[in-house]
Design a protein around this motif. Structure first.
Motif, mmCIF file in Angstrom:
data_model
loop_
_atom_site.group_PDB
_atom_site.id
_atom_site.type_symbol
_atom_site.label_atom_id
_atom_site.label_comp_id
_atom_site.label_asym_id
_atom_site.label_seq_id
_atom_site.Cartn_x
_atom_site.Cartn_y
_atom_site.Cartn_z
ATOM 1 N N GLN A 167 0.808 -1.215 0.000
ATOM 2 C CA GLN A 167 0.000 0.000 0.000
ATOM 3 C C GLN A 167 0.850 1.278 0.000
ATOM 4 O OE1 GLN A 167 -2.409 0.330 3.494
ATOM 5 N NE2 GLN A 167 -4.169 1.069 2.377
ATOM 6 N N ASP A 191 -5.434 -8.347 6.038
ATOM 7 C CA ASP A 191 -6.621 -7.491 6.096
ATOM 8 C C ASP A 191 -7.281 -7.500 4.733
ATOM 9 O OD1 ASP A 191 -7.521 -4.654 7.877
ATOM 10 O OD2 ASP A 191 -8.303 -5.062 5.870
ATOM 11 N N ILE A 192 -8.475 -8.021 4.686
ATOM 12 C CA ILE A 192 -9.160 -8.191 3.402
ATOM 13 C C ILE A 192 -9.407 -6.853 2.711
ATOM 14 C CG2 ILE A 192 -11.451 -8.256 4.479
ATOM 15 C CD1 ILE A 192 -12.247 -10.325 2.333
ATOM 16 N N ASN A 193 -9.678 -5.824 3.505
ATOM 17 C CA ASN A 193 -9.930 -4.522 2.894
ATOM 18 C C ASN A 193 -8.681 -3.928 2.282
ATOM 19 O OD1 ASN A 193 -12.789 -3.882 3.363
ATOM 20 N ND2 ASN A 193 -12.214 -4.244 5.501
ATOM 21 N N LYS A 196 -7.775 -5.650 -0.904
ATOM 22 C CA LYS A 196 -8.557 -5.140 -2.026
ATOM 23 C C LYS A 196 -8.082 -3.748 -2.447
ATOM 24 C CE LYS A 196 -13.263 -4.248 -3.444
ATOM 25 N NZ LYS A 196 -14.680 -4.433 -3.203
ATOM 26 N N GLN A 197 -7.776 -2.926 -1.435
ATOM 27 C CA GLN A 197 -7.314 -1.564 -1.739
ATOM 28 C C GLN A 197 -6.038 -1.587 -2.569
ATOM 29 O OE1 GLN A 197 -7.110 0.391 2.095
ATOM 30 N NE2 GLN A 197 -9.299 0.202 2.423
ATOM 31 N N ILE A 200 -6.835 -2.427 -6.057
ATOM 32 C CA ILE A 200 -7.458 -1.293 -6.750
ATOM 33 C C ILE A 200 -6.399 -0.262 -7.139
ATOM 34 C CG2 ILE A 200 -9.050 0.656 -6.494
ATOM 35 C CD1 ILE A 200 -10.738 -1.105 -4.616
ATOM 36 N N LEU A 201 -5.506 0.029 -6.187
ATOM 37 C CA LEU A 201 -4.474 1.029 -6.469
ATOM 38 C C LEU A 201 -3.613 0.590 -7.646
ATOM 39 C CD1 LEU A 201 -3.446 1.866 -2.788
ATOM 40 C CD2 LEU A 201 -4.680 3.359 -4.360
#
Lengths: 324, 653
Positions: A167, A191-193, A196-197, A200-201
């Motif tokens: 991230q 962390d599943i979120n 996903k983030q 997406i990035l």
């Protein structure tokens, strides 16, 4: 009266990820590795398809990992001092499906090996082995952005799998892999979120989702593995009902986690009650790996040859629909 | 300690005598110069930056000042002690602008709602029909002319009074204090048996608060207060006619002791801490009352009752009740339902026997302000399922209709109130409240409150900036500024990359007005906390945002936010814009309703009792929702279809 089992059917499939490129595709690999494509939870072959079996990559370092326990170093002998020789041994003797080269030595606080040297090693490696290659940085953000970008450029066309894109540091690696047509590992901290983030990035930069493998973090047996398991299961369930940003195959670094724990690494002299570490260590790694297969792992990155052999047998058996 | 030095504070030119070793921040407060201090003097927030002109002092090392600033002679007041005569310059940005109470200022304070379109400004109307609650104010005046006693009708004076009162209304339980009884005999005879009795509802009992000679029944005033962590607002009301006579707001003076409730609770444990906090808010209230009375040319002694809505901590501090246990597990308040007391007992200057009541709270973290908000919004009487969001430091959220009510409190932090962010300020004069970025390179259009040159950014300004940065691709979904953007506004700052919103030359500030990646992170956490709290609350009762009939946004801050932009950044749910309603300062409206109607008070008590409080910290889903919300607009873009559409359009350009 026969009991009819309820079968779960899903609307969406996991992405198909192809690592490595053969001659016709602009690379030099003997064959590529393909994973993913599932339409069912792991090995529930009555419910859906698992067109590609999970694969095992063996992990090697650019510098000899003398900190490894003796029981882990032993099977490789002198080969650990020469990454190419080590890789060949893994492929020829231990039947690794592919090689994961971790450029540990490039870390500024380790050997601080230069990007030039790393590029040289990677090129040489590709010349000498015929399987696809996974290339992992040292974990130092700045250095990785230099080393991995250079390695990416030098291996253009080979469709390697590069990692890790996280991230807080993904742009350079994504840009490189996109330019040189490689695959990428999207890393997230259980962390599943965030998983996903990161996806997406990465795709927001124009990167193809089919070229992403997810690393949802790895934990060893006895050290929170069930937490990783539940995150992987949730990701899969979301993907099966249509979440494209969680439909990437999983890569799991079993070896590095399993061998970190004392239950695998401690020798029998220190822990007389635990039995011979030569048997215990590989078992710990294999047990972790098999659990991860059941959570949905597609690429396992492992270390000990015996653990690899056990896991490969296990995959064979489970792919036959033999879930015992 | 006996040595006295002179401390001179510029540019205010205030001088006070101080002792050796005294803390500079404390001395400045003593001198009546209030500095920004979000951390309450712990040396953490770096907002009490001052410039030493000359003199002896000792200061502790801090990383909150750049080496350049240190070289110039800047120190943090809270870390500095006085060692001799000292002259200190206080830069504008360090000064807490304790605005004078005036119409102009009040209008543009955080609680802009008082004069907002949502509340129909001048009339100050509630959004629901006020007549749904019967007119039965906290204090009622009754003019009485009891028949003179005779040998045949020889009941006592007090019973005579009761009998007379009961002729006019049904009062089962009545009581009178000894003070009134002592004066009653001569008062009745001297006033020729013409008196005015003020009745107060003290819970189930009706009390004869005071008896005055003659007919004063047409002079019956009350003040409704909203005691916010940041702002205190008061409204003078004619209790007989329900007419609003004036509204004033001022900063809560407690801000000088810490910007959030937790730092104030900690401060209360220090020596004289509780007293100072108590006096600060009482001063605020007395100031407001005084100004209201001066302007309306009415009499202070005609104010018979005061109603207060505030969060649990604010009410504790007002009543000078130790708030320590509020922040210790299991987070229990001393009282959520406070009985009606005499205002003079806490130092509020109205009629010496006037009453003070507090709107009951639901739980330690959902105070009377939210109960008042629920009363004012009328959601407890509606068939429509309504989501009420109070955007403030303690982001209270209530959900329900006339059948059921649930609520929770999301620790959103003060970022949207302009605290804890580099160039943040409260929504007051000169704050940037609207932003439009015209092109990626340089073009930006700013609007400030009252139109002056900007000196900082307030909450609505931040919402606009985030949405604009995002829409223009200057910031990614993760809140990171795009390094590749070719604009001189994007540059390397102290905390990572930053975007220059306004150049120093075009502003009133001492340096460029910027938003940094650290600020964005902070705001992302705030908006994530509010959205995820609402989402969790909905899930808890098995609903989704689609099932909501209306969303009411409360808090002064809420009246001037751009709904589309708030949705763009994921602060508010992406649903039909027509469902959003701004209700302004709902806490103040509720406070007034309750001041004017005992029935509304009963409703508030009923709401406080019936509302189910959901503690988010023990809700396993909340953390998951929260992390999912830490993205622009959200990890699940499908929850924000209109944003998905909007950003697709931009990309295809």
């Amino acid at each position: 009266m026969a009991l009819e089992l309820l079968k779960e059917r899903w609307s969406s499939a996991i992405n198909v990820l192809k690592v490595g490129a053969v001659k016709e595709e602009g690379g030099t690999r003997a064959s590529a590795i393909t994973v993913g494509g599932q339409t069912t939870l792991p090995f529930l072959l009555d419910e859906g398809g698992m067109p590609h079996r999970p694969v095992v990559a063996m992990e090697i370092f650019d510098v000899a990992p003398l900190e490894w326990p003796v029981s882990l170093l032993e099977p490789f002998g002198d080969a650990v001092k020469d990454p190419v020789k080590w890789a060949k041994k893994c492929i020829n003797e231990f039947k690794a499906d592919l090689i994961c080269l971790t450029l540990k030595g490039t870390h500024p606080e380790a050997e601080n090996i230069s990007a030039d040297k790393a590029v040289e090693l990677v090129k040489n490696m590709l010349k000498e082995i015929s399987t696809p290659l996974i290339i992992i940085g040292s974990g130092d953000k700045e250095k990785d952005n230099d080393v991995l970008a250079r390695c990416s450029q030098a291996t253009k066309g080979e469709n390697c799998l590069f990692g890790l894109a996280a991230q807080d540091n993904f742009k350079t690696l994504v840009a490189s892999c996109m330019a040189d047509d490689h695959c990428i590992i999207a890393d997230s901290p259980i962390d599943i979120n965030i998983a996903k983030q990161v996806n997406i990035l990465i795709t927001d930069m124009g990167f193809k989702p089919e070229k992403i493998a997810m690393h949802p973090s790895t934990a060893a047996l006895g050290y929170g593995m069930e937490y990783v398991y539940s995150i992987m299961e949730r990701s899969r369930l979301a993907a099966f009902v249509g979440d494209k940003m969680l439909a990437m195959p999983f890569i799991i670094f079993v070896g590095q986690e399993a061998w970190k724990v004392k239950e695998a690494a401690a020798n029998v002299a220190d822990e007389p009650g635990w039995g011979d570490e030569r048997m215990r260590g590989p078992l710990w790694e294999a047990a972790t790996a098999v659990a991860m297969l059941h959570a949905g792992a597609d690429i396992l990155v492992m270390r000990h040859p015996e653990a690899v052999a056990t896991v490969k047998r296990s995959i064979d058996s489970m792919m036959k629909g033999n879930n015992d | 300690m006996s040595t006295k030095y002179t401390l001179e504070l510029r540019p205010d030119k205030k001088e006070i005598k101080v002792s050796k070793g005294e803390n500079l921040l404390a001395c400045a407060i003593k001198a009546g110069v209030y500095l920004n201090s979000s951390c309450g003097g712990d040396g953490v927030c770096g907002r009490c930056k001052v410039l030493i002109k000359k003199g002896d002092y000792k200061t502790e090392p801090t990383g909150r000042l750049t080496s350049e600033e240190k070289k110039k002679g800047y120190v943090l007041a809270c870390l500095t002690t006085i060692q001799g005569d000292l002259t200190v310059h206080i830069p504008k940005e360090s000064k807490l602008d304790l605005a004078k109470i005036s119409d102009g200022d009040a209008q543009f304070l955080r609680l802009k709602g008082i004069y907002s379109e949502a509340e129909e400004a001048d009339a100050g109307k509630a959004i629901i029909d006020e007549s749904i609650y019967s007119h039965s104010p906290l204090a009622t005046k009754v003019y009485l002319q009891p028949p003179l006693p005779t040998l045949e009708d020889s009941i006592s004076d007090l019973e005579r009074l009761y009998r007379e009162l009961r002729k006019t209304r049904d009062i089962p339980i009545m009581q009178t204090g000894l003070t009134n009884i002592k004066r009653l005999g001569s008062l009745l005879r001297h006033s020729n048996w013409k008196i005015t009795a003020t009745l107060g509802k003290r819970n189930e009992t009706t009390e004869i608060v005071v008896i005055e000679p003659g007919d004063t029944s047409n002079r019956n005033l009350g003040v409704a207060f909203d005691i916010g962590t940041t702002t205190v607002t008061g409204q003078l009301v004619n209790l007989n006619t329900r007419k609003i006579l004036g509204t004033k707001a001022t900063y809560n003076k407690q801000v000088a002791f810490g910007s959030d409730v937790i730092s104030r609770i900690i401060y209360a444990t220090e020596e004289h801490g509780l007293e100072r906090l108590h006096h600060a808010v009482v001063d605020n209230m007395n100031d407001i009352i005084r100004v209201l009375i001066e302007e309306t040319k009415l009499n202070l002694t005609d104010i018979m009752g005061v109603m207060c809505a505030g969060n649990t901590t604010m009410i504790h501090l007002l009543l000078r009740v130790d708030p320590t246990f509020i922040r210790r597990e299991p987070y229990v308040a001393t009282a959520n339902f406070v009985p009606v007391i005499r205002a003079a007992e806490v130092g509020i200057k109205i009629h010496p026997r006037g009453l003070l009541a507090c709107v009951p709270g639901v739980s330690t973290y959902v105070g009377g302000d939210i109960t008042a908000g629920v009363v004012a919004s009328g959601i407890a009487n509606e068939a429509k399922t309504t989501l009420l969001i109070d955007i403030g430091t303690n982001g209270e959220i209530a959900l329900g209709n006339r059948e059921w009510l649930v609520c929770c409190s999301a620790s959103a932090g003060p970022a949207f109130e302009g605290s804890g962010v580099t160039c943040g300020m409260r929504a007051t004069k000169c704050a940037i409240q609207g932003v439009k970025i015209k092109d990626r390179q340089d073009g930006i259009k700013l609007t400030t409150i009252k139109g002056g040159k900007p000196c900082g950014i307030c909450g609505s300004g931040y919402i606009d900036i985030l949405a604009e940065l995002f829409r223009n691709g200057i910031m990614n979904k993760n809140g990171k500024i795009n390094r590749e953007i070719k604009s001189k506004r994007v540059r390397e700052g102290k905390d990572g990359l930053e975007y220059v919103v306004c150049w120093k030359e075009e502003s009133e500030a001492d340096s460029d007005i910027v938003i940094s990646e650290a600020d964005i992170e902070n705001l992302k956490c705030s908006k994530g906390a509010i959205y995820s709290a609402a989402a969790t609350l909905l899930k808890k009762v098995g609903l989704t945002f689609k099932d909501i009939d209306q969303v009411m946004i409360a808090g002064g801050f809420g009246t001037n936010i751009d709904i589309d932009k708030a949705i763009m950044i994921g602060l508010l749910p992406d649903i039909d814009r027509a469902k959003f309603k701004f209700i302004g300062n709902s806490s103040l409206v509720g406070s007034r309703e309750i001041l004017l109607s005992y029935q509304a008070m009963e409703k508030a008590e009923e709401i406080a009792r019936k509302m189910t409080y959901i503690e988010l910290s023990v809700e396993p889903r909340y953390m998951d929702e929260y992390v999912a919300s830490l993205f622009f607009p959200h990890t699940d873009l499908d929850k924000f279809p209109s944003v998905k559409e909007a950003i697709r359009g931009v990309r295809s350009k």
